[in-house]
Structure formats: C-alpha cells, structure tokens
Design an enzyme around this catalytic site. Structure first.
Site, PDB file in Angstrom:
ATOM      1  N   HIS A  48       0.875  -1.164   0.000  1.00 47.58           N
ATOM      2  CA  HIS A  48       0.000   0.000   0.000  1.00 47.58           C
ATOM      3  C   HIS A  48       0.915   1.217   0.000  1.00 47.58           C
ATOM      4  O   HIS A  48       2.137   1.068   0.090  1.00 47.58           O
ATOM      5  CB  HIS A  48      -0.984   0.008   1.181  1.00 47.58           C
ATOM      6  CG  HIS A  48      -0.352   0.031   2.545  1.00 47.58           C
ATOM      7  ND1 HIS A  48       0.521  -0.954   2.985  1.00 47.58           N
ATOM      8  CD2 HIS A  48      -0.457   0.918   3.577  1.00 47.58           C
ATOM      9  CE1 HIS A  48       0.898  -0.669   4.230  1.00 47.58           C
ATOM     10  NE2 HIS A  48       0.330   0.465   4.614  1.00 47.58           N
ATOM     11  N   HIS A  91       1.217   3.920   2.053  1.00 49.87           N
ATOM     12  CA  HIS A  91       1.619   4.703   3.227  1.00 49.87           C
ATOM     13  C   HIS A  91       3.117   4.952   3.138  1.00 49.87           C
ATOM     14  O   HIS A  91       3.880   4.088   2.703  1.00 49.87           O
ATOM     15  CB  HIS A  91       1.284   3.963   4.529  1.00 49.87           C
ATOM     16  CG  HIS A  91      -0.180   4.053   4.887  1.00 49.87           C
ATOM     17  ND1 HIS A  91      -0.761   3.250   5.834  1.00 49.87           N
ATOM     18  CD2 HIS A  91      -1.156   4.856   4.410  1.00 49.87           C
ATOM     19  CE1 HIS A  91      -2.049   3.562   5.940  1.00 49.87           C
ATOM     20  NE2 HIS A  91      -2.310   4.527   5.077  1.00 49.87           N
ATOM     21  N   ASP A 115       5.716   5.004   5.003  1.00 52.29           N
ATOM     22  CA  ASP A 115       6.763   4.132   5.541  1.00 52.29           C
ATOM     23  C   ASP A 115       6.931   2.842   4.722  1.00 52.29           C
ATOM     24  O   ASP A 115       7.876   2.094   4.959  1.00 52.29           O
ATOM     25  CB  ASP A 115       6.508   3.808   7.028  1.00 52.29           C
ATOM     26  CG  ASP A 115       5.181   3.130   7.274  1.00 52.29           C
ATOM     27  OD1 ASP A 115       4.170   3.541   6.680  1.00 52.29           O
ATOM     28  OD2 ASP A 115       5.152   2.174   8.068  1.00 52.29           O
ATOM     29  N   HIS A 116       6.073   2.584   3.773  1.00 54.74           N
ATOM     30  CA  HIS A 116       6.211   1.386   2.930  1.00 54.74           C
ATOM     31  C   HIS A 116       6.788   1.694   1.549  1.00 54.74           C
ATOM     32  O   HIS A 116       7.150   0.778   0.815  1.00 54.74           O
ATOM     33  CB  HIS A 116       4.860   0.667   2.801  1.00 54.74           C
ATOM     34  CG  HIS A 116       4.398   0.122   4.117  1.00 54.74           C
ATOM     35  ND1 HIS A 116       4.478  -1.208   4.456  1.00 54.74           N
ATOM     36  CD2 HIS A 116       3.904   0.767   5.212  1.00 54.74           C
ATOM     37  CE1 HIS A 116       4.043  -1.366   5.697  1.00 54.74           C
ATOM     38  NE2 HIS A 116       3.689  -0.190   6.177  1.00 54.74           N
ATOM     39  N   HIS A 175      -7.095  -1.679   6.214  1.00 53.34           N
ATOM     40  CA  HIS A 175      -6.097  -0.760   6.795  1.00 53.34           C
ATOM     41  C   HIS A 175      -6.038   0.507   5.947  1.00 53.34           C
ATOM     42  O   HIS A 175      -5.944   1.618   6.471  1.00 53.34           O
ATOM     43  CB  HIS A 175      -4.746  -1.461   6.827  1.00 53.34           C
ATOM     44  CG  HIS A 175      -3.602  -0.568   7.177  1.00 53.34           C
ATOM     45  ND1 HIS A 175      -3.438  -0.048   8.443  1.00 53.34           N
ATOM     46  CD2 HIS A 175      -2.575  -0.077   6.430  1.00 53.34           C
ATOM     47  CE1 HIS A 175      -2.344   0.710   8.455  1.00 53.34           C
ATOM     48  NE2 HIS A 175      -1.812   0.718   7.248  1.00 53.34           N
ATOM     49  N   ASP A 182       0.323  -4.129   6.052  1.00 54.97           N
ATOM     50  CA  ASP A 182      -0.278  -3.749   7.329  1.00 54.97           C
ATOM     51  C   ASP A 182      -1.695  -4.305   7.480  1.00 54.97           C
ATOM     52  O   ASP A 182      -2.522  -3.760   8.205  1.00 54.97           O
ATOM     53  CB  ASP A 182      -0.322  -2.219   7.474  1.00 54.97           C
ATOM     54  CG  ASP A 182       1.074  -1.638   7.649  1.00 54.97           C
ATOM     55  OD1 ASP A 182       2.048  -2.408   7.745  1.00 54.97           O
ATOM     56  OD2 ASP A 182       1.187  -0.393   7.694  1.00 54.97           O
ATOM     57  N   HIS A 205       5.296  -4.991   9.628  1.00 55.27           N
ATOM     58  CA  HIS A 205       5.926  -4.436  10.839  1.00 55.27           C
ATOM     59  C   HIS A 205       6.181  -5.576  11.818  1.00 55.27           C
ATOM     60  O   HIS A 205       5.441  -6.565  11.820  1.00 55.27           O
ATOM     61  CB  HIS A 205       5.011  -3.416  11.549  1.00 55.27           C
ATOM     62  CG  HIS A 205       4.847  -2.135  10.819  1.00 55.27           C
ATOM     63  ND1 HIS A 205       5.671  -1.048  11.015  1.00 55.27           N
ATOM     64  CD2 HIS A 205       3.939  -1.761   9.887  1.00 55.27           C
ATOM     65  CE1 HIS A 205       5.277  -0.048  10.242  1.00 55.27           C
ATOM     66  NE2 HIS A 205       4.220  -0.451   9.536  1.00 55.27           N
TER      67      HIS A 205
HETATM   68 ZN   LIG Z   1       0.166   1.386   6.595  1.00 53.96          ZN
END
Ligand SMILES: [Zn+2]
Length: 251
Positions: free
Chosen positions: A53, A55, A57-58, A106, A129, A167
């Site tokens: 996805h 986001h 941090d990915h 998510h 996530d 994570h």
């Molecule tokens: Zn995420």
C-alpha cells in the site's frame, strides 16, 4: 529456487527481497540502503518494486532504488488493473508470479501478494499492514466488516503458507493475545518463542497461516474461550473481530 530475505528497516518496518536466480523483487522498501546491501552481497539485479500500500513508511525507499538500479515500480494502478479493480489478479515479474489479493481495511489500496508453492519453497504471503504476526493493522479507511472479509481471504490459504508482514509488533501483539486467551497453550508457548527471538535480536517472521489461526486473536473470532473473555458468546464473528480491534486500539 527462490529465497526470501527479510530486512529490518526504519524503526519497526519489515522489507523483503525475493531472490530468484540472479534477479530480485523487493516488497515495501521502507529504506533503500539495506536493500542495496543485500543486492550487492548476492550480486542480484533488482527487477521491480512492489508495495502493499502507499503509506509513506512502505514506499520511502522507492525513488532511491529506482535511481540506483533502474528497476521499475509496479504502482498500485498497475496492480489494480492486474487485479481488475476489486478482484484478485496476477502480477508476473522476474519469473515470479505474485497473486494479488485485494485486502482493503487498513487502507483503501491495501493488497497482499501470494507466491504459490515452488519446488521446496512453501507458499508465501506478504501481508503489509493487513495481517501482522499475532495482530492486525489499524482500520483507517474501512469498517471491521471489510477487514474481516480480507482476513477471511487470508484464513483460506493453506496452513503451511509463510506469512511475511509489514511491521514487527509481534511481542506486544502476543502479550495482548494472551490477555484475551490466558489458558490457550498455543498462545503461551508462542509468546515464549517470540520472547526468546526478540531477546536474541531475531526477526519474528515468517509465521505461517496455521500458526496465526492458532494464536492470533484477530483470526480466532470463532474461538469459544476468546468469546467468553469478551462476554460475546452469541455474537457474530465480525462483531467479535471488531471488539478485539477496539480493545487493541486501547491496549
Ligand atoms: Zn500502513
């Protein structure tokens, strides 16, 4: 023969380099540096980036990896068209065939990537996530019903399917799991194993779908002991799932 390298990135993200021959595909490069080091150590050519996805941090390492290696990024738009919008589909890259499982909950664009069994390698699913080892991502965009539908899709995978999540929150997730099912022997022994992995500086991936079905409260909405803790013996599965998520939000 494929090999999956799990890398700790940023604070608690997990990034995966899937090696097949001298080619590689990276999933969720939160940082470029650790990925570049694996590519160099194994003399691999990076073919493509997949993101579960978008986001930050990915995807944070995407641009640098493109600059350094010339690899392509399979964007969510490419993947969505492979998956025909809301349907599961296939993405083929570097001789690897990833089945795209559309798993909103998510985020709007969350997908998981499944590699089927190949020779000695068991099936493997990259869950971002959506599903964590022992846990579940926060519901930012969708209802518990939608996330439960996504979890039901993952629960239908063969139990030996390896789980590689986005994570490493595993220790906290298993402590929460034990609070909900204090007499569950599988959860107790899993928590012990996870504690020793963490103490020894090891990552807690991969898990398997079978282990998750036995120990992850978000996959155990049918379990009588869990329902008893929640006082929800007669509730629907999705109501139990939603209550577990609410309690975890406050944990
Ligand atoms: Zn995420």
């Amino acid at each position: 023969m494929r090999k999956i390298h799990a890398l700790a990135t940023l604070l608690d993200n997990l990034t995966y380099v899937v090696q097949v021959g001298s080619s590689a595909v990276v999933i969720d490069p939160s940082e470029a540096g650790p990925v570049l080091r694996v590519l160099e150590a194994h003399s691999l050519k990076l073919a493509a980036i997949l993101n579960t996805h978008e986001h930050f941090d990915h995807v944070a390492g995407n641009d640098e990896l493109v600059r350094e290696t010339g690899c392509k990024v399979l964007t969510q738009a490419d993947i969505r068209s492979a998956g025909d919008g809301a349907q599961d589909g296939l993405v083929s890259v570097a001789g690897l065939e990833f089945r795209v499982l559309v798993t909103p909950g998510h985020s709007e664009d969350s997908v998981c990537y499944l590699l089927e069994r190949a020779g000695d390698s068991p099936p493997a699913v990259f869950t971002g996530d959506t599903l964590f080892v022992g846990g579940c991502g926060r519901l930012f965009t969708h209802s518990p019903e939608m996330m439960w539908a996504s979890f039901t899709k993952l629960a239908g995978l063969p139990p030996e399917t390896e789980v590689y999540c986005g994570h490493d929150y595993t220790l906290e997730d298993l402590e929460f799991a034990l609070d909900l099912e204090p007499d569950n022997e599988a959860v107790k022994s899993r928590l012990q194993d996870i504690r020793s992995m963490v103490e020894n500086g090891r990552l807690t991936v991969p898990s398997t779908i079978g282990i998750e079905m036995a120990t992850n409260p978000f996959m155990r909405a049918k379990a009588p002991a869990l329902r008893k803790t929640l006082g929800m013996e007669d509730a629907s599965d999705v109501e139990v799932f939603a209550e577990v998520r609410r309690r975890k939000d406050r944990y």
